[in-house]
Design a protein around this motif. Structure first.
Motif, short mmCIF file in Angstrom:
data_model
loop_
_atom_site.label_atom_id
_atom_site.label_comp_id
_atom_site.label_asym_id
_atom_site.label_seq_id
_atom_site.Cartn_x
_atom_site.Cartn_y
_atom_site.Cartn_z
N ARG A 149 1.10 -0.85 0.07
CA ARG A 149 -0.05 -0.11 -0.45
C ARG A 149 0.83 1.32 -0.34
N VAL A 150 0.72 1.78 -0.77
CA VAL A 150 1.26 3.50 -1.09
C VAL A 150 0.47 4.54 -0.87
N THR A 151 1.36 5.59 -0.80
CA THR A 151 1.28 6.79 -0.96
C THR A 151 0.79 7.63 -2.46
N GLU A 152 1.95 6.88 -2.89
CA GLU A 152 2.65 7.10 -4.44
C GLU A 152 3.59 6.29 -4.73
N ALA A 153 3.70 6.34 -5.86
CA ALA A 153 4.93 5.00 -6.16
C ALA A 153 5.07 5.52 -7.96
N SER A 154 6.22 4.94 -8.52
CA SER A 154 6.79 4.88 -9.77
C SER A 154 7.74 4.27 -9.90
N LEU A 193 -1.87 0.89 -4.78
CA LEU A 193 -1.14 -0.59 -4.43
C LEU A 193 -0.10 -0.52 -5.62
N LEU A 194 1.20 -0.81 -5.05
CA LEU A 194 2.03 -1.87 -5.63
C LEU A 194 1.90 -2.52 -5.93
N ILE A 195 2.04 -2.96 -7.03
CA ILE A 195 1.74 -5.32 -7.44
C ILE A 195 2.90 -5.00 -8.11
N PHE A 196 3.54 -6.32 -7.45
CA PHE A 196 4.67 -6.78 -8.22
C PHE A 196 4.57 -7.97 -8.53
N VAL A 197 5.22 -8.83 -9.84
CA VAL A 197 4.17 -9.99 -10.24
C VAL A 197 4.87 -10.77 -10.82
N CYS A 198 4.35 -11.97 -10.08
CA CYS A 198 5.85 -13.36 -10.92
C CYS A 198 4.75 -14.43 -11.22
N ALA A 199 5.26 -14.49 -13.17
CA ALA A 199 4.28 -15.79 -12.85
C ALA A 199 5.04 -17.28 -13.12
N MET A 200 4.77 -18.10 -12.34
CA MET A 200 5.73 -18.66 -12.16
C MET A 200 4.55 -20.29 -13.15
#
Length: 148
Positions: free
Chosen positions: A7-12, A27-34
């Motif tokens: 959860r962020v107040t800002e992201a880039s 939300l900053l969402i880091f995603v990894c496919a398996m």
């Protein structure tokens, strides 16, 4: 699929001195496919992310999901979420999906999330990215579709 939500107040995200994605609160969402992940896996993960109540309501309790809070999402591909650190000191990444499959699933997840959230920005798949964020809380959640 795996995801790390912050959860962020800002992201880039910056690639070669160019801002390719930027959000204010959300939300900053880091995603990894398996290996073995499918379009259905992506849809399942996107639905879970969209439904999670991680944002404060008027009483200050985490009762609102991303859409209810008016927040945005910034989705960034990150194969290192598949890191295997069981042996030695150098993580192995063979547990991540092959790049072509991972890129397709990253795009699918982004599309699935856009169907549930008004504003969805992205990084650039496979690029060397500089990610900046201001954590809110901090609230950090780990999701693995094998456990959903």
């Amino acid at each position: 699929m795996r995801a790390l939500l912050q959860r962020v107040t800002e992201a880039s995200v910056i690639v070669s001195a160019e801002v390719v994605g930027r959000i204010d609160a959300g939300l900053l969402i880091f995603v990894c496919a398996m290996p073995g992940d499918t379009k259905e896996t992506s849809a399942k993960l996107a639905a879970k992310v969209a439904k999670l109540r991680l944002f404060k309501d008027a009483a200050g309790k985490m009762n609102l999901n991303l859409a209810q809070s008016g927040g945005a999402a910034l989705v960034v591909s990150q194969f290192t979420l598949a890191a295997d650190t069981r042996r030695g000191n150098r993580p192995g990444f063979s547990g991540a999906a092959k790049p072509a499959d991972a890129e397709a699933l990253y795009a699918q997840f982004t599309q699935d999330l856009r169907g549930r959230v008004d504003v969805v920005e992205t990084g650039r798949f496979g690029a060397d990215m500089a990610v900046a964020l201001t954590n809110d809380g901090p609230v950090t959640i780990w999701l693995d579709t094998d456990a959903l």
